[in-house]
Design a protein around this motif. Structure first.
Motif, mmCIF file in Angstrom:
data_model
loop_
_atom_site.group_PDB
_atom_site.id
_atom_site.type_symbol
_atom_site.label_atom_id
_atom_site.label_comp_id
_atom_site.label_asym_id
_atom_site.label_seq_id
_atom_site.Cartn_x
_atom_site.Cartn_y
_atom_site.Cartn_z
ATOM 1 N N LEU A 16 0.841 -1.191 0.000
ATOM 2 C CA LEU A 16 0.000 0.000 0.000
ATOM 3 C C LEU A 16 0.878 1.242 0.000
ATOM 4 O O LEU A 16 2.018 1.212 0.474
ATOM 5 C CB LEU A 16 -0.881 0.025 1.245
ATOM 6 C CG LEU A 16 -1.931 -1.075 1.400
ATOM 7 C CD1 LEU A 16 -2.612 -0.951 2.762
ATOM 8 C CD2 LEU A 16 -2.953 -1.009 0.285
ATOM 9 N N PRO A 17 0.342 2.363 -0.483
ATOM 10 C CA PRO A 17 1.074 3.623 -0.282
ATOM 11 C C PRO A 17 1.165 3.895 1.211
ATOM 12 O O PRO A 17 0.285 3.505 1.984
ATOM 13 C CB PRO A 17 0.202 4.661 -0.991
ATOM 14 C CG PRO A 17 -1.171 4.052 -1.023
ATOM 15 C CD PRO A 17 -0.958 2.576 -1.164
ATOM 16 N N LEU A 22 -0.221 9.109 1.230
ATOM 17 C CA LEU A 22 -1.626 9.326 0.895
ATOM 18 C C LEU A 22 -2.133 10.642 1.481
ATOM 19 O O LEU A 22 -2.911 11.357 0.839
ATOM 20 C CB LEU A 22 -2.472 8.164 1.412
ATOM 21 C CG LEU A 22 -3.855 8.061 0.761
ATOM 22 C CD1 LEU A 22 -3.724 7.599 -0.682
ATOM 23 C CD2 LEU A 22 -4.752 7.101 1.536
ATOM 24 N N GLN A 23 -1.695 10.985 2.689
ATOM 25 C CA GLN A 23 -2.094 12.259 3.279
ATOM 26 C C GLN A 23 -1.524 13.439 2.508
ATOM 27 O O GLN A 23 -2.161 14.492 2.418
ATOM 28 C CB GLN A 23 -1.652 12.305 4.741
ATOM 29 C CG GLN A 23 -2.422 11.355 5.644
ATOM 30 C CD GLN A 23 -1.890 11.320 7.050
ATOM 31 O OE1 GLN A 23 -1.226 12.247 7.494
ATOM 32 N NE2 GLN A 23 -2.159 10.244 7.772
ATOM 33 N N ALA A 24 -0.342 13.276 1.936
ATOM 34 C CA ALA A 24 0.229 14.341 1.110
ATOM 35 C C ALA A 24 -0.519 14.461 -0.215
ATOM 36 O O ALA A 24 -0.716 15.564 -0.735
ATOM 37 C CB ALA A 24 1.709 14.062 0.857
ATOM 38 N N GLU A 25 -0.951 13.329 -0.745
ATOM 39 C CA GLU A 25 -1.706 13.317 -2.007
ATOM 40 C C GLU A 25 -3.090 13.936 -1.832
ATOM 41 O O GLU A 25 -3.583 14.655 -2.707
ATOM 42 C CB GLU A 25 -1.836 11.873 -2.493
ATOM 43 C CG GLU A 25 -2.639 11.713 -3.769
ATOM 44 C CD GLU A 25 -2.867 10.247 -4.116
ATOM 45 O OE1 GLU A 25 -3.895 9.950 -4.763
ATOM 46 O OE2 GLU A 25 -2.030 9.394 -3.736
ATOM 47 N N ILE A 26 -3.725 13.648 -0.687
ATOM 48 C CA ILE A 26 -5.068 14.172 -0.388
ATOM 49 C C ILE A 26 -4.976 14.877 0.963
ATOM 50 O O ILE A 26 -5.342 14.330 2.009
ATOM 51 C CB ILE A 26 -6.101 13.027 -0.347
ATOM 52 C CG1 ILE A 26 -5.992 12.169 -1.606
ATOM 53 C CG2 ILE A 26 -7.523 13.573 -0.205
ATOM 54 C CD1 ILE A 26 -6.732 10.856 -1.523
ATOM 55 N N ARG A 127 -10.759 9.241 1.952
ATOM 56 C CA ARG A 127 -10.225 10.560 2.325
ATOM 57 C C ARG A 127 -10.948 11.676 1.577
ATOM 58 O O ARG A 127 -11.295 12.709 2.153
ATOM 59 C CB ARG A 127 -8.721 10.637 2.061
ATOM 60 C CG ARG A 127 -7.877 9.972 3.124
ATOM 61 C CD ARG A 127 -6.409 10.362 3.027
ATOM 62 N NE ARG A 127 -6.151 11.752 3.362
ATOM 63 C CZ ARG A 127 -6.019 12.215 4.601
ATOM 64 N NH1 ARG A 127 -6.134 11.398 5.638
ATOM 65 N NH2 ARG A 127 -5.776 13.497 4.816
ATOM 66 N N HIS A 128 -11.170 11.494 0.287
ATOM 67 C CA HIS A 128 -11.884 12.523 -0.485
ATOM 68 C C HIS A 128 -13.284 12.746 0.091
ATOM 69 O O HIS A 128 -13.734 13.898 0.240
ATOM 70 C CB HIS A 128 -11.979 12.113 -1.954
ATOM 71 C CG HIS A 128 -10.754 12.392 -2.764
ATOM 72 N ND1 HIS A 128 -10.247 13.672 -2.953
ATOM 73 C CD2 HIS A 128 -9.927 11.560 -3.448
ATOM 74 C CE1 HIS A 128 -9.163 13.629 -3.719
ATOM 75 N NE2 HIS A 128 -8.939 12.361 -4.020
ATOM 76 N N SER A 213 3.919 2.835 11.081
ATOM 77 C CA SER A 213 4.260 4.247 11.181
ATOM 78 C C SER A 213 3.676 5.018 9.997
ATOM 79 O O SER A 213 3.162 4.417 9.037
ATOM 80 C CB SER A 213 5.780 4.422 11.196
ATOM 81 O OG SER A 213 6.318 4.142 9.909
ATOM 82 N N GLU A 214 3.764 6.343 10.060
ATOM 83 C CA GLU A 214 3.278 7.157 8.943
ATOM 84 C C GLU A 214 4.043 6.878 7.662
ATOM 85 O O GLU A 214 3.545 7.121 6.564
ATOM 86 C CB GLU A 214 3.364 8.645 9.293
ATOM 87 C CG GLU A 214 2.345 9.088 10.330
ATOM 88 C CD GLU A 214 2.260 10.591 10.447
ATOM 89 O OE1 GLU A 214 3.151 11.286 9.911
ATOM 90 O OE2 GLU A 214 1.305 11.083 11.071
#
Length: 347
Positions: A16-17, A22-26, A127-128, A213-214
């Motif tokens: 997975l990313p 993913l938080q940076a992407e969205i 997230r979206h 972790s993140e």
């Protein structure tokens, strides 16, 4: 050649990313962060009994169609604004569904509703969707099922639940101890309350456990404990537990365990026998007891969608009724709106 001893039953293992990626992407954004933080403060105050308003966690059993889900959110946001002096409305935004045997496991696990299990896309859609709901001024609520999921979406969640099937799980109690929002533990499917009370006590304590972790690396997580946990009554195999005697017994059990006596009552699930036609009557009785002076009842839960009932699934997507649940049956929007107006008047 040595015998094979690993991955004998694994068909694929797809990375997975990382949560950070993913938080940076969205991205969440500062404005949404402020809203989520403020909504959690309101929820803690409501759950402790220091806010006279009544908490209602309301919305679809599960989100499977984000377009109809967002239409529901628009309607609920407008209603929340009108009733804000008496009710604090939080939208159910459930992306993970526990299954008794097998079935659709939610938008995160299977966003295309076709069994392809495109989890990266499911996390993106989640997230979206959460950002869109927050942008309407609505706090969000979800059930956290997989202990990895919070790293991807918890920054956009105001309140979360641990379900009846997982309230006894050490993994979920440990996870709850590190969550940043209030967490409700449901009584078990049998109706047992002791497991939920023990879960609240365990989640309030520091815990160390395996996590991610993140950066997406396996890690050792140590928490300080979550003081904002509480019990949810949802009925059980032996019947409902929203009646006065059951609520009184639950309150006494909490006090005996040296816990705050605040309770959230689920008007759906076993409390209505999974019959959405009975849900309004259950909700009215919960509100009646609160209006009569029982301040230990701090909130209620409703499963509600645009269209009443539920539809069988799987089936061709073009045959799905828009705005109707594909998991548990829900009351329709018109019934929801009337119930919440009625509750505000009585409270």
């Amino acid at each position: 050649m040595p015998s094979r001893v690993t991955d004998l039953h694994v068909a694929r293992n797809v990375p997975l990313p990382s949560p950070a990626r993913l938080q940076a992407e969205i991205p969440r954004g500062d404005g949404r962060a402020d809203f989520v933080a403020q909504s959690r403060v309101h929820l803690r105050t409501l759950l402790s009994g220091n806010d006279p308003r009544f908490l209602v966690i309301v919305g679809p059993c599960s989100i499977h169609d984000t377009d109809s889900g967002l239409e529901y959110a628009h309607r609920l946001a407008a209603l929340a604004e009108r009733l804000r002096d008496k009710l604090y409305l939080v939208m159910r935004v459930y992306f993970e569904k526990p299954r008794t045997t097998v079935g659709w496991k939610g938008l995160i696990m299977d966003p295309h509703l076709d069994g392809t299990d495109d989890i990266p896309e499911g996390l993106r859609r989640a997230r979206h969707f959460l950002r869109s709901v927050i942008d309407l001024g609505l706090p969000t609520a979800t059930e956290l099922l997989d202990p990895i999921t919070p790293q991807y979406i918890a920054d956009l969640i105001s309140w979360s639940a641990i379900g009846a099937r997982t309230a006894e799980s050490q993994t979920h109690r440990q996870m709850a101890s590190g969550l940043s929002m209030p967490v409700g533990f449901k009584n078990t499917t049998s109706g047992d309350l002791t497991a939920a009370i023990n879960a609240v006590k365990a989640a309030a304590m520091p815990q160390t456990f395996l996590g991610v972790s993140e950066e997406g690396i396996a890690s050792s997580v140590t928490t300080t404990g979550n003081p904002s946990c509480h019990v949810i009554l949802r009925g059980g195999d032996h019947g409902p537990n929203y009646d006065e005697a059951s609520i009184s017994a639950a309150r006494e059990a909490l006090l005996a365990a040296k816990l705050a006596p605040g309770l959230v009552i689920d008007a759906s699930h076993a409390n209505c026998g999974k019959d959405c036609a009975k849900m309004p009557g259950v909700f009215r009785e919960i509100v009646r007891q609160r209006a009569a002076g029982d301040r230990s009842i701090t909130g209620a839960m409703l499963e509600s969608n645009l269209v009443a009932g539920s539809q069988s699934f799987p089936k061709p997507l073009n045959q799905l009724i828009r705005g109707q649940s594909i998991t548990d049956s829900c009351i329709d929007w018109e019934t929801t709106e009337a119930l919440l107006h009625e509750a505000a008047e009585k409270l």
